[in-house]
Structures are given as C-alpha cells and as structure tokens.
Design a protein around this motif. Sequence first.
Motif, mmCIF file in Angstrom:
data_model
loop_
_atom_site.group_PDB
_atom_site.id
_atom_site.type_symbol
_atom_site.label_atom_id
_atom_site.label_comp_id
_atom_site.label_asym_id
_atom_site.label_seq_id
_atom_site.Cartn_x
_atom_site.Cartn_y
_atom_site.Cartn_z
ATOM 1 N N LEU A 67 0.829 -1.200 0.000
ATOM 2 C CA LEU A 67 0.000 0.000 0.000
ATOM 3 C C LEU A 67 0.865 1.252 0.000
ATOM 4 O O LEU A 67 0.446 2.313 -0.437
ATOM 5 C CB LEU A 67 -0.928 0.020 1.206
ATOM 6 C CG LEU A 67 -1.988 -1.077 1.244
ATOM 7 C CD1 LEU A 67 -2.838 -0.952 2.487
ATOM 8 C CD2 LEU A 67 -2.857 -1.017 0.008
ATOM 9 N N TYR A 68 2.101 1.128 0.522
ATOM 10 C CA TYR A 68 3.017 2.267 0.573
ATOM 11 C C TYR A 68 4.398 1.835 0.097
ATOM 12 O O TYR A 68 4.824 0.706 0.336
ATOM 13 C CB TYR A 68 3.130 2.828 1.992
ATOM 14 C CG TYR A 68 1.834 3.385 2.486
ATOM 15 C CD1 TYR A 68 1.465 4.685 2.184
ATOM 16 C CD2 TYR A 68 0.960 2.600 3.220
ATOM 17 C CE1 TYR A 68 0.252 5.197 2.615
ATOM 18 C CE2 TYR A 68 -0.250 3.103 3.650
ATOM 19 C CZ TYR A 68 -0.605 4.402 3.341
ATOM 20 O OH TYR A 68 -1.800 4.895 3.756
ATOM 21 N N HIS A 69 5.087 2.750 -0.560
ATOM 22 C CA HIS A 69 6.473 2.541 -0.978
ATOM 23 C C HIS A 69 7.281 3.671 -0.367
ATOM 24 O O HIS A 69 6.898 4.834 -0.475
ATOM 25 C CB HIS A 69 6.605 2.571 -2.505
ATOM 26 C CG HIS A 69 8.010 2.578 -2.978
ATOM 27 N ND1 HIS A 69 8.751 1.427 -3.054
ATOM 28 C CD2 HIS A 69 8.820 3.587 -3.364
ATOM 29 C CE1 HIS A 69 9.977 1.740 -3.493
ATOM 30 N NE2 HIS A 69 10.024 3.038 -3.695
ATOM 31 N N PHE A 70 8.376 3.328 0.299
ATOM 32 C CA PHE A 70 9.223 4.331 0.930
ATOM 33 C C PHE A 70 10.572 4.359 0.235
ATOM 34 O O PHE A 70 11.189 3.322 0.015
ATOM 35 C CB PHE A 70 9.422 4.025 2.418
ATOM 36 C CG PHE A 70 8.147 4.109 3.204
ATOM 37 C CD1 PHE A 70 7.697 5.322 3.688
ATOM 38 C CD2 PHE A 70 7.375 2.975 3.428
ATOM 39 C CE1 PHE A 70 6.516 5.407 4.410
ATOM 40 C CE2 PHE A 70 6.199 3.050 4.145
ATOM 41 C CZ PHE A 70 5.760 4.273 4.633
ATOM 42 N N GLN A 71 11.015 5.545 -0.105
ATOM 43 C CA GLN A 71 12.348 5.765 -0.668
ATOM 44 C C GLN A 71 13.178 6.434 0.419
ATOM 45 O O GLN A 71 12.817 7.504 0.912
ATOM 46 C CB GLN A 71 12.266 6.662 -1.905
ATOM 47 C CG GLN A 71 13.516 6.712 -2.707
ATOM 48 C CD GLN A 71 13.735 5.432 -3.488
ATOM 49 O OE1 GLN A 71 12.834 4.926 -4.118
ATOM 50 N NE2 GLN A 71 14.942 4.905 -3.425
ATOM 51 N N GLU A 96 24.851 5.337 7.758
ATOM 52 C CA GLU A 96 24.618 5.388 9.201
ATOM 53 C C GLU A 96 23.361 6.165 9.577
ATOM 54 O O GLU A 96 22.787 5.935 10.631
ATOM 55 C CB GLU A 96 25.828 6.006 9.904
ATOM 56 C CG GLU A 96 27.069 5.153 9.766
ATOM 57 C CD GLU A 96 28.284 5.810 10.391
ATOM 58 O OE1 GLU A 96 28.148 6.932 10.953
ATOM 59 O OE2 GLU A 96 29.363 5.209 10.312
ATOM 60 N N ARG A 97 22.941 7.111 8.719
ATOM 61 C CA ARG A 97 21.790 7.946 9.054
ATOM 62 C C ARG A 97 20.860 8.100 7.858
ATOM 63 O O ARG A 97 21.321 8.169 6.725
ATOM 64 C CB ARG A 97 22.248 9.329 9.498
ATOM 65 C CG ARG A 97 22.929 9.329 10.856
ATOM 66 C CD ARG A 97 23.332 10.719 11.280
ATOM 67 N NE ARG A 97 24.373 11.181 10.361
ATOM 68 C CZ ARG A 97 24.559 12.427 9.996
ATOM 69 N NH1 ARG A 97 23.776 13.369 10.457
ATOM 70 N NH2 ARG A 97 25.517 12.763 9.180
ATOM 71 N N VAL A 98 19.582 8.183 8.160
ATOM 72 C CA VAL A 98 18.591 8.515 7.147
ATOM 73 C C VAL A 98 18.559 10.032 7.041
ATOM 74 O O VAL A 98 18.289 10.732 8.018
ATOM 75 C CB VAL A 98 17.196 7.969 7.507
ATOM 76 C CG1 VAL A 98 16.151 8.437 6.504
ATOM 77 C CG2 VAL A 98 17.219 6.448 7.592
ATOM 78 N N VAL A 99 18.867 10.539 5.859
ATOM 79 C CA VAL A 99 18.874 11.978 5.621
ATOM 80 C C VAL A 99 17.462 12.462 5.294
ATOM 81 O O VAL A 99 17.029 13.520 5.733
ATOM 82 C CB VAL A 99 19.853 12.332 4.473
ATOM 83 C CG1 VAL A 99 19.808 13.805 4.160
ATOM 84 C CG2 VAL A 99 21.260 11.876 4.828
ATOM 85 N N ALA A 100 16.737 11.651 4.526
ATOM 86 C CA ALA A 100 15.364 11.992 4.155
ATOM 87 C C ALA A 100 14.613 10.707 3.823
ATOM 88 O O ALA A 100 15.218 9.673 3.522
ATOM 89 C CB ALA A 100 15.351 12.930 2.947
ATOM 90 N N CYS A 101 13.298 10.795 3.866
ATOM 91 C CA CYS A 101 12.451 9.642 3.535
ATOM 92 C C CYS A 101 11.233 10.170 2.776
ATOM 93 O O CYS A 101 10.624 11.170 3.169
ATOM 94 C CB CYS A 101 12.016 8.929 4.802
ATOM 95 S SG CYS A 101 10.886 7.556 4.501
#
Length: 151
Positions: free
Chosen positions: A12-16, A24-29
């Motif tokens: 139902l959802y796709h995350f980039q 080491e870190r998620v900068v954006a989603c």
Amino acid sequence: MRLAAVDMGERLYHFQLFLDGGLERVVACLGVDQRLGYRLRPGDQVSLTGEVVARVSDEFPLWVRVDVRDAAGRVWSFVDKAPVFDAAVGPEAVLPVVAAVRCAVVRTVDDGDPGGPPLVVVTTAVDGVVAEDGTDQFTVRGEQLRYRAAM
C-alpha cells in the motif's frame, strides 16, 4: 548519498530512503501511497489483486484457479496458466498465493462516499481472461489495483 527502498505489507506504501554516504543515518524519507482509486483514468493498465486458491493441472504449464473479490464482496474465479496471473507458484507451493489479474480501467464510479476513493470498473479482456461464467468487467475498490507497465 545512498538510496534504499522499502515496501510495506500489501504494497500500500512505498518508501524511498536517502542515506548518508556511510549508511549510518537517514537523511530523508519519501513515502508514496500506492492506492490508485483517485488517479485512475479510462484505459489505464492495472493489476487486480487476487489469490491462487487451487491447482487445476500440475502438468506444464501449470494451470491455476484465481479468486478475486469485487466491491460488493462477490468472489469471481478465473482459470488459466499461472504466468497469466503473475503468480509465483509451482506444483509444491502452499496455497493461497498472491496473484494479479491484468486489467484495463473502463471508468470510475462515484459511490457517494465523499471521503473515500471511487469504485473502479475494470475489464480483464485485455489478455482474453474471463471469469468462469464469461464475465470480463468487474467493479472493484481502488485499493485492490496497482499500476502495471503497458504491454
């Protein structure tokens, strides 16, 4: 920067995800709602979610029965070769298995629910696939559909 993707549940959802160079870190989603009910147009190529519920023949090519539920709750059965339904199923697979019936959008239908997606009339005739009784048009909920590449 590195990229990663995550699909949740029934897709139902796709995350980039955008990760730093060291992972080491998620900068954006970025999350994308994959439900299509609001955006569909006549002629759009879609896949209708169903389930392989039985093997009709274990000989090559494997023939299966796929069940699909319409917006009113009625179950429709289709019988054809497993690849027609994009089903990853073999003779040893435990059923049910997720399947997809290729369709084209005929029209959307306003069901009177201002907060919800419209119902969608689709046809399975694009691949010559019909329900066991010969029916090839079905009214379904938009969340049952996924875009597919035009063939």
